[in-house]
Design a protein around this motif. Structure first.
Motif, PDB file in Angstrom:
ATOM      1  N   MET A   1      -3.373  11.025  -0.177  1.00 31.13           N
ATOM      2  CA  MET A   1      -1.936  11.663  -0.344  1.00 31.13           C
ATOM      3  C   MET A   1      -1.093  10.222  -0.600  1.00 31.13           C
ATOM      4  O   MET A   1      -0.860   9.612   0.187  1.00 31.13           O
ATOM      5  N   PRO A   2      -0.542  10.459  -1.668  1.00 31.95           N
ATOM      6  CA  PRO A   2       0.584   9.682  -2.268  1.00 31.95           C
ATOM      7  C   PRO A   2       1.579   9.560  -1.221  1.00 31.95           C
ATOM      8  O   PRO A   2       2.200  10.640  -0.721  1.00 31.95           O
ATOM      9  N   ILE A   3       2.314   8.225  -0.645  1.00 37.49           N
ATOM     10  CA  ILE A   3       3.290   8.072   0.245  1.00 37.49           C
ATOM     11  C   ILE A   3       4.632   8.316  -0.627  1.00 37.49           C
ATOM     12  O   ILE A   3       5.510   8.872   0.098  1.00 37.49           O
ATOM     13  N   ALA A   4       4.828   8.037  -2.019  1.00 32.75           N
ATOM     14  CA  ALA A   4       5.958   8.232  -2.457  1.00 32.75           C
ATOM     15  C   ALA A   4       5.774   8.637  -3.903  1.00 32.75           C
ATOM     16  O   ALA A   4       4.546   8.744  -4.483  1.00 32.75           O
ATOM     17  N   GLY A   5       6.945   9.324  -4.511  1.00 33.33           N
ATOM     18  CA  GLY A   5       6.609   9.865  -5.740  1.00 33.33           C
ATOM     19  C   GLY A   5       6.628   8.890  -7.017  1.00 33.33           C
ATOM     20  O   GLY A   5       6.724   8.036  -6.698  1.00 33.33           O
TER      21      GLY A   5
ATOM     22  N   GLU B   1      -8.233  -3.141 -10.896  1.00 33.73           N
ATOM     23  CA  GLU B   1      -6.908  -2.206 -10.578  1.00 33.73           C
ATOM     24  C   GLU B   1      -7.162  -0.809  -9.924  1.00 33.73           C
ATOM     25  O   GLU B   1      -7.925  -0.215 -10.600  1.00 33.73           O
ATOM     26  N   HIS B   2      -6.662  -0.621  -8.709  1.00 32.29           N
ATOM     27  CA  HIS B   2      -6.697   0.522  -8.125  1.00 32.29           C
ATOM     28  C   HIS B   2      -5.914   1.427  -9.168  1.00 32.29           C
ATOM     29  O   HIS B   2      -4.916   1.376  -9.504  1.00 32.29           O
ATOM     30  N   PRO B   3      -6.552   2.813  -9.169  1.00 29.00           N
ATOM     31  CA  PRO B   3      -5.677   3.842 -10.234  1.00 29.00           C
ATOM     32  C   PRO B   3      -4.325   4.275  -9.535  1.00 29.00           C
ATOM     33  O   PRO B   3      -3.692   4.520 -10.401  1.00 29.00           O
ATOM     34  N   ASP B   4      -4.001   4.058  -8.283  1.00 34.14           N
ATOM     35  CA  ASP B   4      -2.870   4.060  -7.575  1.00 34.14           C
ATOM     36  C   ASP B   4      -1.874   3.077  -7.530  1.00 34.14           C
ATOM     37  O   ASP B   4      -1.056   3.189  -6.759  1.00 34.14           O
TER      38      ASP B   4
ATOM     39  N   ASP C   1     -10.509  -1.856  -0.128  1.00 32.29           N
ATOM     40  CA  ASP C   1      -9.724  -0.839  -0.881  1.00 32.29           C
ATOM     41  C   ASP C   1      -8.416  -1.394  -0.759  1.00 32.29           C
ATOM     42  O   ASP C   1      -7.763  -1.128   0.575  1.00 32.29           O
ATOM     43  N   LEU C   2      -7.789  -2.113  -1.368  1.00 28.63           N
ATOM     44  CA  LEU C   2      -6.467  -2.540  -1.415  1.00 28.63           C
ATOM     45  C   LEU C   2      -5.552  -1.786  -1.889  1.00 28.63           C
ATOM     46  O   LEU C   2      -4.454  -2.390  -2.797  1.00 28.63           O
ATOM     47  N   GLY C   3      -5.406  -0.308  -2.127  1.00 22.81           N
ATOM     48  CA  GLY C   3      -4.676   0.282  -3.115  1.00 22.81           C
ATOM     49  C   GLY C   3      -3.465   0.699  -2.279  1.00 22.81           C
ATOM     50  O   GLY C   3      -3.246   0.708  -1.008  1.00 22.81           O
ATOM     51  N   LEU C   4      -2.333   0.762  -2.986  1.00 24.00           N
ATOM     52  CA  LEU C   4      -0.968   0.817  -2.509  1.00 24.00           C
ATOM     53  C   LEU C   4      -0.583   1.960  -1.426  1.00 24.00           C
ATOM     54  O   LEU C   4      -0.112   1.916  -0.380  1.00 24.00           O
ATOM     55  N   ASP C   5      -1.339   3.342  -1.785  1.00 21.34           N
ATOM     56  CA  ASP C   5      -1.181   4.284  -0.665  1.00 21.34           C
ATOM     57  C   ASP C   5      -1.962   4.000   0.544  1.00 21.34           C
ATOM     58  O   ASP C   5      -1.315   4.375   1.492  1.00 21.34           O
ATOM     59  N   GLY C   6      -2.889   3.585   0.472  1.00 18.37           N
ATOM     60  CA  GLY C   6      -3.853   3.118   1.772  1.00 18.37           C
ATOM     61  C   GLY C   6      -3.008   2.205   2.649  1.00 18.37           C
ATOM     62  O   GLY C   6      -2.942   2.206   3.873  1.00 18.37           O
ATOM     63  N   LEU C   7      -2.460   1.143   1.610  1.00 15.58           N
ATOM     64  CA  LEU C   7      -1.870   0.133   2.494  1.00 15.58           C
ATOM     65  C   LEU C   7      -0.536   0.487   3.321  1.00 15.58           C
ATOM     66  O   LEU C   7      -0.177   0.220   4.346  1.00 15.58           O
ATOM     67  N   ALA C   8       0.051   1.555   2.541  1.00 19.40           N
ATOM     68  CA  ALA C   8       1.492   1.958   3.020  1.00 19.40           C
ATOM     69  C   ALA C   8       1.127   3.016   4.228  1.00 19.40           C
ATOM     70  O   ALA C   8       1.634   2.925   5.238  1.00 19.40           O
ATOM     71  N   GLU C   9      -0.022   3.756   4.159  1.00 21.89           N
ATOM     72  CA  GLU C   9      -0.343   4.653   5.321  1.00 21.89           C
ATOM     73  C   GLU C   9      -0.779   3.814   6.381  1.00 21.89           C
ATOM     74  O   GLU C   9      -0.432   4.038   7.670  1.00 21.89           O
TER      75      GLU C   9
END
Length: 79
Positions: free
Chosen positions: A1-5, A39-42, A55-63
């Motif tokens: 689930m994305p943290i931000a739009g 690159e991570h798709p997100d 997995d160092l995707g931005l959404d996962g790092l923020a979560e």
């Protein structure tokens, strides 16, 4: 689930390339210099070698960052 739009897309920020380089460095430190990094798709990066994956995707790092705050974060929304 994305943290931000999309209006908060970090990939549009001028510092994003430096952030990705730091994430690549972190992935290589964890998996070794032969890891395949893409690159991570997100946003952010994915790294793999054999059956190991980082997995160092931005959404996962923020979560993970928000989860790491624990119950202290709840106080931010308390009346």
């Amino acid at each position: 689930m994305p943290i931000a739009g999309p209006e908060h897309d970090l990939r549009a920020d001028p510092v994003y390339p430096r952030l990705c380089q730091r994430l690549r460095d972190r992935a290589l430190a964890r998996l070794g210099p032969r890891a395949e990094i893409r690159e991570h798709p997100d946003g952010g990066v994915l790294a793999e070698i054999g059956s190991r994956r980082v997995d160092l995707g931005l959404d996962g790092l923020a979560e993970n960052a928000v989860s790491g705050l624990g119950t202290a974060a709840e106080a931010l929304w308390a009346p």
